[in-house]
Design a protein around this motif. Structure first.
Motif, short mmCIF file in Angstrom:
data_model
loop_
_atom_site.label_atom_id
_atom_site.label_comp_id
_atom_site.label_asym_id
_atom_site.label_seq_id
_atom_site.Cartn_x
_atom_site.Cartn_y
_atom_site.Cartn_z
N GLY A 164 6.45 22.31 11.83
CA GLY A 164 5.59 21.72 13.40
C GLY A 164 4.95 20.60 12.28
N SER A 165 4.91 20.89 11.07
CA SER A 165 3.38 20.41 10.44
C SER A 165 4.00 19.45 9.28
CB SER A 165 3.08 21.93 9.57
OG SER A 165 4.11 22.13 8.21
N ILE A 166 3.41 18.29 9.07
CA ILE A 166 3.42 17.02 8.59
C ILE A 166 2.35 17.16 7.46
CG2 ILE A 166 3.14 14.72 8.69
CD1 ILE A 166 3.75 14.77 11.45
N PRO A 167 2.52 16.99 6.25
CA PRO A 167 1.72 17.16 4.64
C PRO A 167 1.49 15.75 4.47
CG PRO A 167 3.79 17.57 4.04
CD PRO A 167 4.60 17.72 5.71
N GLU A 168 0.65 15.48 4.15
CA GLU A 168 -0.62 13.51 3.71
C GLU A 168 -0.92 14.73 2.64
OE1 GLU A 168 0.94 11.49 5.50
OE2 GLU A 168 1.01 11.77 7.34
N ASP A 169 -0.61 13.12 1.74
CA ASP A 169 -1.86 12.25 0.43
C ASP A 169 -1.05 13.55 -0.72
OD1 ASP A 169 -3.50 11.03 1.71
OD2 ASP A 169 -4.31 12.62 2.86
N LEU A 170 0.35 14.42 -0.53
CA LEU A 170 0.97 14.82 -1.46
C LEU A 170 1.59 13.45 -2.77
CD1 LEU A 170 3.73 17.17 0.13
CD2 LEU A 170 1.32 17.70 -0.88
N PRO A 171 1.23 13.72 -4.25
CA PRO A 171 1.42 13.16 -5.27
C PRO A 171 2.63 12.08 -5.28
CG PRO A 171 0.89 15.26 -6.42
CD PRO A 171 0.70 15.34 -4.70
N VAL A 172 2.90 11.29 -5.47
CA VAL A 172 4.60 10.27 -5.21
C VAL A 172 5.03 10.01 -6.49
CG1 VAL A 172 5.95 8.85 -3.68
CG2 VAL A 172 4.36 9.94 -2.97
N LEU A 173 5.30 9.89 -7.29
CA LEU A 173 6.17 9.72 -8.57
C LEU A 173 7.54 8.42 -8.01
CD1 LEU A 173 5.42 8.65 -11.21
CD2 LEU A 173 7.34 10.49 -12.30
N ARG A 174 7.04 7.23 -7.56
CA ARG A 174 7.88 6.29 -7.41
C ARG A 174 9.03 5.92 -8.53
NH1 ARG A 174 4.20 3.41 -5.31
NH2 ARG A 174 5.55 1.16 -6.68
N SER A 175 10.49 6.05 -7.81
CA SER A 175 11.58 5.71 -8.68
C SER A 175 11.47 4.24 -9.09
CB SER A 175 12.63 5.77 -8.10
OG SER A 175 13.20 5.32 -6.98
N SER A 176 10.55 3.54 -8.50
CA SER A 176 10.63 1.66 -8.82
C SER A 176 9.32 1.42 -8.74
CB SER A 176 11.70 0.96 -7.98
OG SER A 176 11.26 -0.65 -7.49
N PRO A 177 9.06 0.35 -9.44
CA PRO A 177 7.11 0.01 -8.50
C PRO A 177 7.25 -1.70 -7.71
CG PRO A 177 8.14 -1.03 -11.06
CD PRO A 177 9.29 -0.10 -10.51
N TYR A 178 8.37 -1.57 -7.60
CA TYR A 178 8.40 -3.08 -6.79
C TYR A 178 9.71 -2.37 -5.03
CZ TYR A 178 8.97 -4.64 -11.52
OH TYR A 178 8.37 -4.94 -12.63
N HIS A 179 9.87 -1.05 -5.48
CA HIS A 179 10.54 -0.29 -3.78
C HIS A 179 9.74 1.11 -3.83
CE1 HIS A 179 13.31 2.20 -1.63
NE2 HIS A 179 13.64 0.60 -1.47
N ALA A 180 9.75 1.24 -2.21
CA ALA A 180 9.00 2.00 -1.58
C ALA A 180 9.48 2.80 -0.58
CB ALA A 180 7.14 2.45 -2.58
N TYR A 181 10.13 3.95 -0.65
CA TYR A 181 10.00 4.50 0.94
C TYR A 181 8.51 5.35 0.91
CZ TYR A 181 14.76 5.36 -1.39
OH TYR A 181 15.90 5.33 -2.06
N ILE A 182 8.40 4.89 3.19
CA ILE A 182 7.87 5.52 3.92
C ILE A 182 8.32 6.03 5.07
CG2 ILE A 182 5.78 4.98 5.46
CD1 ILE A 182 4.88 1.81 3.66
N THR A 183 8.24 7.58 4.87
CA THR A 183 8.14 8.39 6.02
C THR A 183 8.24 7.99 6.94
OG1 THR A 183 9.35 10.12 4.03
CG2 THR A 183 9.18 10.37 6.63
#
Length: 469
Positions: A164-183
């Motif tokens: 039931g928990s939602i972790p926020e503010d974890l570091p993310v290294l995106r695969s693209s500088p122009y495209h991003a996922y948002i869960t």
């Protein structure tokens, strides 16, 4: 029952995990390079971006190859038997490499690990695996690695009570500088009879809309041109939180942020509302492309699958979409060989595909998943029958895709340029607003830009064109 607010992990816990990352980075005797191997859906791909973000905070850098890495982690999928077999097969491949390089560390995580008994199986059958964990404790990855390195013992931790928990503010290294996922949400409440996802990803939990909008604004400031909203069923976003925005309302507010393109997946057909269709029709930045998995074209099979819509309802929703968004590109998922599927019922799927005319479709042979209702059903379909049916379905969709893509010839599309061809540096490739790859002559300076391209020809799975600005 609705929650009154999203259940976030305490900020102190994330701060503690970040301190553990720094502690790991300070170790002298630790892996220096890593390789993340990802199987499965976009949700898994985004989880891998979080793993890479944590690995960088832990002082590690990406290896040139899997063979040269000091640490290899497999982020697994278990939605279909083939994906699980491939993951385990590759894990076993590392067994021989570890004989040559005993210092090599191996980890397995993801949906496969959330299956009952999989942790015990890893301990028993794969003694060369150093760390194993599931989807619900990904945020504890650095802590598990620290324990494994400092104790020189195997660490296996699969949490089932913490879903039931939602972790926020974890570091993310995106695969693209122009495209991003948002869960935007985690888990699924639908319990389709063939699907393991609710058992390994847990029940639906929506992130706070304020958090999502904050993340989108930060991505826009960072130069991101396209976001993909992720959830097992994005259409049911907010239904579990009292007073939260609906998905259509969230989409409307994200449109106002001003990121040039917004996509989302996956959408359950039972939850496609008129409100959502109107937001798509009026939005300035929402792509006119929708992945709408139908799975089957026969009502008896749909009922057995627990899909909770009929063929007629699905067709009505598609008609409404095309009325309000005439140029919408539709894609879908299709299953053949579901238990008890007759030849006539299979033909209903074929006729539905012809009637709708999808741009493309992901076709699958039904794969029994232990713990799901369909796995225990009688009349499992022989492999040779399923193989024959899927080949026919693929051939039908291939012909439709050819017709759909040919209809784009002469149109001008906006293309987000992603890369240059490995074989020819003068050929660029990117996705148009309909999520179709477009190839055209250009230069590397265009990468990351959205350019206008006139479509000149169509291939089996891509389009070709010429830049006009």
């Amino acid at each position: 029952m609705k929650r009154t607010q999203a259940i976030e992990l305490p900020a102190e816990e994330i701060a503690r995990q970040k301190e553990v990352m720094r502690e790991f980075a300070a170790l002298a005797d630790r892996p220096k390079t890593y390789c993340v191997v990802t199987y499965g859906c976009q949700m898994n791909a985004h989880d891998s971006e979080k793993l890479e973000g944590m690995l960088h905070e832990m002082g590690m850098t990406s290896a040139a190859s899997r063979e040269s890495a000091d640490f290899v982690i497999f982020n697994t999928c278990c939605v279909r038997d083939n994906a699980q077999r491939r993951a385990l097969g590759n894990v076993v491949w590392l067994k021989e490499l570890k004989k040559e390089r005993p210092e090599l560390m191996v980890a397995v995580c993801g949906c496969m690990m959330q299956q009952p008994g999989m942790g015990e199986q890893i301990l028993r059958q794969y003694p060369f695996v150093d760390v194993a964990f599931g989807t619900h404790n990904l945020y504890r990855f650095a802590e598990l690695m620290l324990r494994a390195v400092t104790s020189r013992r195997r660490v296996v931790e699969v949490i089932r009570e913490d879903e039931g928990s939602i972790p926020e503010d974890l570091p993310v290294l995106r695969s693209s500088p122009y495209h991003a996922y948002i869960t935007i949400m985690y888990g699924c409440n639908n319990f389709c009879s063939y699907c393991i996802v609710p058992y390994v990803r847990g029940r639906e939990r929506s992130r706070a809309s304020a958090r999502i909008l904050e993340e989108a604004r930060a991505l826009k400031a960072d130069g991101v041109k396209e976001i993909m909203l992720l959830g097992q069923n994005v259409n049911s976003y907010g239904l579990d939180v009292e007073g939260e925005l609906s998905f259509a309302q969230l989409l409307e507010k994200l449109d106002e942020v001003g990121i040039e393109r917004i996509r989302f997946m996956t959408s359950h057909p039972k939850d496609i509302s008129d409100e959502l269709i109107e937001v798509m029709a009026k939005g300035k930045h929402i792509c006119h492309a929708l992945h709408l998995p139908v799975q089957h074209g026969n009502n008896r099979v749909l009922q057995s699958m627990n899909r909770r819509y009929t063929r007629e309802r699905y067709l009505e929703r598609v008609a409404r979409l095309r009325e309000r968004v005439p140029d919408i590109s539709l894609t879908t998922d299709l299953i053949v060989g579901y238990p008890g599927e007759t030849e006539e019922e299979f033909e209903d799927t074929c006729s539905l595909v012809r009637e709708i005319g999808y741009d493309s479709a992901f076709t699958f042979i039904y794969s029994p998943r232990v713990g799901t209702r369909a796995a225990d059903m009688p009349d499992q379909i022989p492999e040779e029958v399923s193989s024959r049916r899927i080949q026919k379905l693929i051939a039908i969709q291939k012909e439709i895709t050819h017709e759909r893509y040919a209809a784009y010839i002469g149109q001008v599309h906006s293309v987000l340029v992603e890369e240059a061809s490995k074989r020819d540096e003068t050929q660029m490739a990117g996705k148009n607003e309909y999520n179709i790859t477009v190839n055209f002559p250009g230069s590397r300076e265009l990468i990351g830009q959205i350019v206008r391209v006139r479509i000149t020809s169509a291939g089996e799975s891509t389009l070709r064109g010429e830049r006009i600005d």
